[in-house]
Write a protein that holds these residues in place. Structure first.
Motif: not given
Length: 368
Positions: A48-51, A148, A131, A54, A129, A143-145
């Motif tokens: 999963i790549r976030d906005e 989850q 970053t 990361n 993870v 900015r990482f959630d």
């Protein structure tokens, strides 16, 4: 878990070299992230790549516990090409510039751990993870959630000191920005009508706390700018940037108050106005020696002949962000040397030893 095989060590070194060759200063990590994502997907893992950029990947474990393993993809700016070479048993940059071992030694290690765990399974679930923008204020991790994640505790491998050191406390850090506004006037004809913002800022700079305040507390004035490129104008504006950091949050606030008082005193001295902006950039932490994260790390190090040493650091890492998010996180030294410098290096034995320690860490985390 068994020690790394010769094939795993060889692949670890090859991956590390390839990653270092990908120049990835903060904000420009896309190529490095794509390489890491491709490696993870090649192991059959979902990524999963976030906005923010990361990456998150998960490996199922045999037990119910899950742990976090984290490394950052960015480096400080590279002012020379990066070509890793072995010199006296250590990886260095052939050119006069950084190597990128901070933090690609850890990235390569985590990829090799993920590869084995994806094939042979793991004693614990693993959340990996990777970053971005760590070097410019831990921005990717911020900015990482983290909500989850299922990890009970975690590790980053981002301390450039000898293997064996474990960061169990890290400082709270405040950034201070001050804008002084005075009044311009002709310096030769009407100087008495002006109010020098530079003199006000200089008075503040001379009276604010500086340097080593105590064993775990520092303050620094990092930027001072004012006026225009002309000597015949009383300068109307000046700007300062400073920081305060301490492992003791109360002491950090005390020194911060001293800096702010000096800024206002300087403004009053120079008959100027000042606008002061403060930001808590990093939340500090202290780990108890009895915490599972520390216990497992110390057991893994001891198993490989290293004497664990708990230390406090004046620096911050992604561990601070995950701690603040409620996930106890330990920063483990990885044997890299001279990070952020043209002489940056990592001994090959340290790179390979950390892989063995990483494998054992998962086993000890299951039992902690």
């Amino acid at each position: 878990m068994r020690p790394a095989s010769e094939a795993e060590k060889a692949r670890l070194n090859d991956t590390f070299v390839d990653l270092c060759r990908i120049v990835s200063p903060s904000g420009d990590e896309a190529a490095c992230a794509e390489r890491v994502e491709r490696e993870l997907r090649g192991m059959g893992l979902e990524v999963i790549r976030d906005e923010a950029g990361n990456l998150l990947a998960r490996v199922k474990g045999r037990g119910e516990r899950t742990v976090l393993l984290c490394a950052h993809l960015d480096t400080v700016p590279a002012h020379a090409p990066i070509e890793p070479v072995l010199v006296d048993g250590a990886w260095e940059n052939e050119h006069d510039g950084i190597l990128g071992a901070d933090n690609k030694a850890a990235v390569a290690m985590l990829l090799e751990i993920a590869r084995r765990c994806s094939i042979e399974s793991s004693p614990v679930g693993v959340e990996l993870v990777f970053t971005v923008q760590e070097e410019v204020g831990l921005l990717g991790a911020k900015r990482f959630d983290a909500s989850q994640l299922q990890a009970e505790f975690g590790y980053v491998f981002d301390h450039a000191t000898p293997i064996g050191e474990i960061v169990t406390s890290s400082p709270t850090l405040y950034r201070i920005e001050a804008h002084f506004l005075g009044k311009s006037a002709h310096a030769g004809l009407r100087p008495e009508e002006g109010h020098s913002a530079i003199l006000a800022a200089a008075h503040a700079a001379a009276h604010m706390p500086h340097g080593r305040i105590g064993p775990q507390t520092t303050a620094n004035l990092g930027f001072f700018h004012g006026g225009v490129e002309s000597t015949n104008v009383v300068p109307e504006r000046a700007r300062l940037l400073a920081e305060v950091r301490s492992v003791d949050p109360d002491k950090a606030e005390e020194v911060l108050a001293g800096v702010i008082d000096a800024l206002h005193d300087g403004a009053a001295h120079g008959a100027c106005d000042v606008d002061v902006i403060t930001e808590k950039q990093v939340v500090g932490y202290r780990q108890k020696p009895s915490s599972p994260a520390v216990v497992a790390a110390e057991a893994a190090l001891t198993a490989h002949g290293y004497e664990p040493k708990r230390i406090a650091t004046g620096g911050a890492s992604d561990a601070n962000v995950f701690e603040a998010a409620g996930i106890p996180c330990v920063n483990v030294a990885n044997g890299t040397q001279n990070n952020h410098e043209p002489t940056e290096r990592v001994p090959q034995y340290a790179l390979e030893a950390m892989l063995d320690i990483g494998f054992t860490l998962l086993q000890e985390a299951a039992a902690a």
